[in-house]
Scaffold this motif. Sequence first.
Motif, PDB file in Angstrom:
ATOM      1  N   LEU A 161       0.826  -1.205   0.000  1.00  0.00           N
ATOM      2  CA  LEU A 161       0.000   0.000   0.000  1.00  0.00           C
ATOM      3  C   LEU A 161       0.861   1.255   0.000  1.00  0.00           C
ATOM      4  CD1 LEU A 161      -2.843  -0.926   2.532  1.00  0.00           C
ATOM      5  CD2 LEU A 161      -3.011  -0.735   0.041  1.00  0.00           C
ATOM      6  N   SER A 162       1.962   1.228   0.732  1.00  0.00           N
ATOM      7  CA  SER A 162       2.872   2.372   0.755  1.00  0.00           C
ATOM      8  C   SER A 162       3.419   2.660  -0.638  1.00  0.00           C
ATOM      9  CB  SER A 162       4.018   2.094   1.733  1.00  0.00           C
ATOM     10  OG  SER A 162       4.948   3.153   1.733  1.00  0.00           O
ATOM     11  N   ARG A 163       3.733   1.608  -1.339  1.00  0.00           N
ATOM     12  CA  ARG A 163       4.222   1.765  -2.714  1.00  0.00           C
ATOM     13  C   ARG A 163       3.136   2.368  -3.607  1.00  0.00           C
ATOM     14  NH1 ARG A 163       4.005  -1.962  -7.008  1.00  0.00           N
ATOM     15  NH2 ARG A 163       5.529  -1.523  -8.674  1.00  0.00           N
ATOM     16  N   LEU A 164       1.884   1.883  -3.441  1.00  0.00           N
ATOM     17  CA  LEU A 164       0.780   2.432  -4.234  1.00  0.00           C
ATOM     18  C   LEU A 164       0.524   3.889  -3.881  1.00  0.00           C
ATOM     19  CD1 LEU A 164      -1.847  -0.483  -4.229  1.00  0.00           C
ATOM     20  CD2 LEU A 164      -0.222   0.146  -6.034  1.00  0.00           C
ATOM     21  N   PHE A 165       0.522   4.205  -2.592  1.00  0.00           N
ATOM     22  CA  PHE A 165       0.256   5.574  -2.152  1.00  0.00           C
ATOM     23  C   PHE A 165       1.332   6.539  -2.658  1.00  0.00           C
ATOM     24  CE2 PHE A 165      -2.893   5.567   1.581  1.00  0.00           C
ATOM     25  CZ  PHE A 165      -3.614   4.525   1.017  1.00  0.00           C
ATOM     26  N   SER A 166       2.568   6.056  -2.717  1.00  0.00           N
ATOM     27  CA  SER A 166       3.662   6.936  -3.161  1.00  0.00           C
ATOM     28  C   SER A 166       3.558   7.259  -4.643  1.00  0.00           C
ATOM     29  CB  SER A 166       5.011   6.280  -2.869  1.00  0.00           C
ATOM     30  OG  SER A 166       5.216   5.158  -3.724  1.00  0.00           O
ATOM     31  N   GLY A 167       2.904   6.375  -5.406  1.00  0.00           N
ATOM     32  CA  GLY A 167       2.763   6.593  -6.842  1.00  0.00           C
ATOM     33  C   GLY A 167       4.020   6.309  -7.634  1.00  0.00           C
ATOM     34  N   THR A 168       5.027   5.716  -7.006  1.00  0.00           N
ATOM     35  CA  THR A 168       6.269   5.432  -7.705  1.00  0.00           C
ATOM     36  C   THR A 168       6.307   3.994  -8.172  1.00  0.00           C
ATOM     37  OG1 THR A 168       8.686   5.439  -7.539  1.00  0.00           O
ATOM     38  CG2 THR A 168       7.474   4.812  -5.577  1.00  0.00           C
ATOM     39  N   LYS A 169       6.957   3.753  -9.289  1.00  0.00           N
ATOM     40  CA  LYS A 169       7.133   2.405  -9.809  1.00  0.00           C
ATOM     41  C   LYS A 169       8.594   1.970  -9.762  1.00  0.00           C
ATOM     42  CE  LYS A 169       3.193   2.791 -12.964  1.00  0.00           C
ATOM     43  NZ  LYS A 169       2.736   2.697 -14.384  1.00  0.00           N
ATOM     44  N   ASP A 170       9.457   2.865  -9.290  1.00  0.00           N
ATOM     45  CA  ASP A 170      10.890   2.583  -9.258  1.00  0.00           C
ATOM     46  C   ASP A 170      11.301   1.782  -8.029  1.00  0.00           C
ATOM     47  OD1 ASP A 170      11.116   4.061 -11.580  1.00  0.00           O
ATOM     48  OD2 ASP A 170      11.506   5.929 -10.497  1.00  0.00           O
ATOM     49  N   VAL A 171      10.471   1.799  -6.988  1.00  0.00           N
ATOM     50  CA  VAL A 171      10.788   1.109  -5.738  1.00  0.00           C
ATOM     51  C   VAL A 171       9.898  -0.114  -5.600  1.00  0.00           C
ATOM     52  CG1 VAL A 171      10.990   1.330  -3.239  1.00  0.00           C
ATOM     53  CG2 VAL A 171      11.433   3.310  -4.699  1.00  0.00           C
ATOM     54  N   LYS A 172      10.492  -1.269  -5.346  1.00  0.00           N
ATOM     55  CA  LYS A 172       9.742  -2.500  -5.195  1.00  0.00           C
ATOM     56  C   LYS A 172       9.173  -2.620  -3.778  1.00  0.00           C
ATOM     57  CE  LYS A 172      12.545  -5.006  -8.590  1.00  0.00           C
ATOM     58  NZ  LYS A 172      13.427  -6.183  -8.827  1.00  0.00           N
ATOM     59  N   THR A 173       8.124  -3.430  -3.652  1.00  0.00           N
ATOM     60  CA  THR A 173       7.507  -3.643  -2.338  1.00  0.00           C
ATOM     61  C   THR A 173       8.507  -4.232  -1.354  1.00  0.00           C
ATOM     62  OG1 THR A 173       5.357  -4.028  -3.393  1.00  0.00           O
ATOM     63  CG2 THR A 173       5.610  -4.767  -1.107  1.00  0.00           C
ATOM     64  N   ARG A 174       9.338  -5.149  -1.822  1.00  0.00           N
ATOM     65  CA  ARG A 174      10.356  -5.761  -0.964  1.00  0.00           C
ATOM     66  C   ARG A 174      11.297  -4.708  -0.398  1.00  0.00           C
ATOM     67  NH1 ARG A 174      13.803 -10.921  -1.174  1.00  0.00           N
ATOM     68  NH2 ARG A 174      15.810 -10.244  -0.372  1.00  0.00           N
ATOM     69  N   GLU A 175      11.667  -3.725  -1.212  1.00  0.00           N
ATOM     70  CA  GLU A 175      12.564  -2.660  -0.755  1.00  0.00           C
ATOM     71  C   GLU A 175      11.883  -1.797   0.303  1.00  0.00           C
ATOM     72  OE1 GLU A 175      13.872  -0.485  -4.157  1.00  0.00           O
ATOM     73  OE2 GLU A 175      14.632  -2.260  -5.183  1.00  0.00           O
ATOM     74  N   ILE A 176      10.606  -1.518   0.118  1.00  0.00           N
ATOM     75  CA  ILE A 176       9.863  -0.731   1.109  1.00  0.00           C
ATOM     76  C   ILE A 176       9.741  -1.517   2.408  1.00  0.00           C
ATOM     77  CG2 ILE A 176       7.612   0.262   1.654  1.00  0.00           C
ATOM     78  CD1 ILE A 176       7.344   1.055  -1.250  1.00  0.00           C
ATOM     79  N   PHE A 177       9.486  -2.812   2.298  1.00  0.00           N
ATOM     80  CA  PHE A 177       9.420  -3.687   3.468  1.00  0.00           C
ATOM     81  C   PHE A 177      10.721  -3.620   4.260  1.00  0.00           C
ATOM     82  CE2 PHE A 177       9.991  -7.578   5.774  1.00  0.00           C
ATOM     83  CZ  PHE A 177       8.734  -7.999   6.160  1.00  0.00           C
ATOM     84  N   ALA A 178      11.848  -3.772   3.563  1.00  0.00           N
ATOM     85  CA  ALA A 178      13.149  -3.751   4.234  1.00  0.00           C
ATOM     86  C   ALA A 178      13.465  -2.371   4.801  1.00  0.00           C
ATOM     87  CB  ALA A 178      14.243  -4.184   3.257  1.00  0.00           C
ATOM     88  N   HIS A 179      13.048  -1.338   4.120  1.00  0.00           N
ATOM     89  CA  HIS A 179      13.380   0.029   4.533  1.00  0.00           C
ATOM     90  C   HIS A 179      12.609   0.457   5.773  1.00  0.00           C
ATOM     91  CE1 HIS A 179      14.860   4.109   3.840  1.00  0.00           C
ATOM     92  NE2 HIS A 179      13.636   4.544   4.085  1.00  0.00           N
ATOM     93  N   PHE A 180      11.311   0.129   5.840  1.00  0.00           N
ATOM     94  CA  PHE A 180      10.454   0.642   6.907  1.00  0.00           C
ATOM     95  C   PHE A 180      10.357  -0.275   8.119  1.00  0.00           C
ATOM     96  CE2 PHE A 180       8.638   3.389   3.539  1.00  0.00           C
ATOM     97  CZ  PHE A 180       8.622   4.589   4.216  1.00  0.00           C
ATOM     98  N   GLY A 181      10.856  -1.509   8.038  1.00  0.00           N
ATOM     99  CA  GLY A 181      10.730  -2.425   9.165  1.00  0.00           C
ATOM    100  C   GLY A 181      11.343  -1.896  10.442  1.00  0.00           C
ATOM    101  N   TYR A 182      12.393  -1.114  10.333  1.00  0.00           N
ATOM    102  CA  TYR A 182      13.085  -0.564  11.504  1.00  0.00           C
ATOM    103  C   TYR A 182      12.172   0.332  12.347  1.00  0.00           C
ATOM    104  CZ  TYR A 182      17.320  -1.971   8.953  1.00  0.00           C
ATOM    105  OH  TYR A 182      18.279  -2.684   8.276  1.00  0.00           O
ATOM    106  N   ALA A 183      11.122   0.847  11.734  1.00  0.00           N
ATOM    107  CA  ALA A 183      10.273   1.826  12.427  1.00  0.00           C
ATOM    108  C   ALA A 183       9.560   1.245  13.638  1.00  0.00           C
ATOM    109  CB  ALA A 183       9.245   2.399  11.446  1.00  0.00           C
ATOM    110  N   VAL A 184       9.348  -0.074  13.679  1.00  0.00           N
ATOM    111  CA  VAL A 184       8.583  -0.655  14.791  1.00  0.00           C
ATOM    112  C   VAL A 184       9.459  -0.978  16.000  1.00  0.00           C
ATOM    113  CG1 VAL A 184       6.863  -1.599  13.213  1.00  0.00           C
ATOM    114  CG2 VAL A 184       8.800  -3.028  13.927  1.00  0.00           C
ATOM    115  N   VAL A 185      10.770  -0.789  15.894  1.00  0.00           N
ATOM    116  CA  VAL A 185      11.668  -1.115  16.998  1.00  0.00           C
ATOM    117  C   VAL A 185      11.336  -0.321  18.268  1.00  0.00           C
ATOM    118  CG1 VAL A 185      14.064  -1.047  17.816  1.00  0.00           C
ATOM    119  CG2 VAL A 185      13.541  -1.946  15.548  1.00  0.00           C
TER     120      VAL A 185
END
Length: 470
Positions: free
Chosen positions: A333-357
């Motif tokens: 959903l984050s990828r869809l909301f951003s409107g970008t096609k250059d970033v894969k869902t897997r990359e967003i998953f890896a990038h934002f996971g740290y936020a829940v620490v």
Amino acid sequence: MKFSSDLMRVGLIRRLVRLHFLQFLFILPVTAAVVLASVSMIYGIRHPGFNFGLVFTWVVWWGLLIGLFAVVGRGWCFMCPFGAVVDWLQRRSLWWKTKWGLGFNFKYPRRLQNLWLAIALFIGFIFLDAGYGISNNPALTAGLVVVLLLWAMWVGLLYERRTFCRYQCPLTVFIGMSSMVAPFEIRRKDAEVCQQCQTKDCYRGNEHFYGCPTLEFQGGGMDSNRDCILCTECIKACPKDNVTMRLRMWGHDLWARRKARLDESVAAIVLAAIVTMVSLVLVLFLPTMYHLLHPILPAGTPPNDWPRLVSIAIIYLGGIAVALLLFYGFSYLSRLFSGTKDVKTREIFAHFGYAVVPLGVMKFLSDILDHIFRTWGAIVDVTRALVRDFPLNRLMLEGVTVKQLMSAEQTYLLQIVMIGIGFGFSLYVAFKLAGRLFPERATAFRAFLPIGAFIFILTMAAVWALSAAL
């Protein structure tokens, strides 16, 4: 803007850090305490409320562990007797430099140089308490101590330095990921000085010092506290005085590291899920799951009650799997909301996971505070019992001290406040991460919204679990 303060400019701190035996001064009393606790658990009274070793381990040690990594990072690893035994065995010394050591000094296999095994071991460690009630069983806790010691020594004889601490300790994921929150770091000062250095003493060591025991290279621009055990060997060994310790913003590592890693992101979600979503599912569905499995599996005497053990295992693994799948969905959903096609869902998953620490850390802290507040009187009781039969701890006191520092309602309110702080901090980290991935502010905000929603869901699960338990 990065706020920092160079602590090595303080004369007293600089002199203490330069002491070659500084770490040993902390390790020695901790090792003595662990030995005393182990003797108490092996020979002492079986009652969990009166066994010094059990209370020391799961109230004092567990609280100290969590408190330290929230403030200074891997503070426990600095004084951990298990890692110290590995050092002593390999180096044939307590702190001084020797010319040769013991062990084969093999390189750890490259395909295993990640957190996947450590994540599985941490889940198993948590299951020992949830399933087998290890925190209420002196024999099981003593057995765990012995197994960890022998395991660490075996790995230390096979592989170089503290391979066990970095990759195989059941707590390395928990401590390492949580240490990224701490407002404290050991880092290089000037990158150019490190680039011109030929000896790399901070990593390799020299004739007086050993270099980093966890294979971290300050000269390469270390950007995370995850594997730093605060031993200060790099500070001592650097001939250019180019490594320092300093204060910085809380949680700086979570958004400032150069590259996101999938294993770290999964580890972060697992840590947060265990004390939020899994806790809630346990409270709500454990009785139902137990009744479903009871006619199928042979019942036994706790902790070897198979319907209960299997129910807890299913809930743990299922809850973690649901949290990971949910986060992947919100990453999409984050990828869809951003409107970008250059970033894969897997990359967003890896990038934002740290936020829940931060949310996970604050929920862990709130749980241990509740435990300490409810069992504070037991610390006095077990110490008195130990003194009366030192060091075997075989006597039970006539009376029990019932001493609660706060009422259940007051403790609950404090826990809610702590979870709220974790929620706000996690949202802040997620927003910072969004800004790093998407330079355009509007795009970053749109990408942040689904991740913020996931953090909100985990927070509500944590509050619901607390309310249901109350």
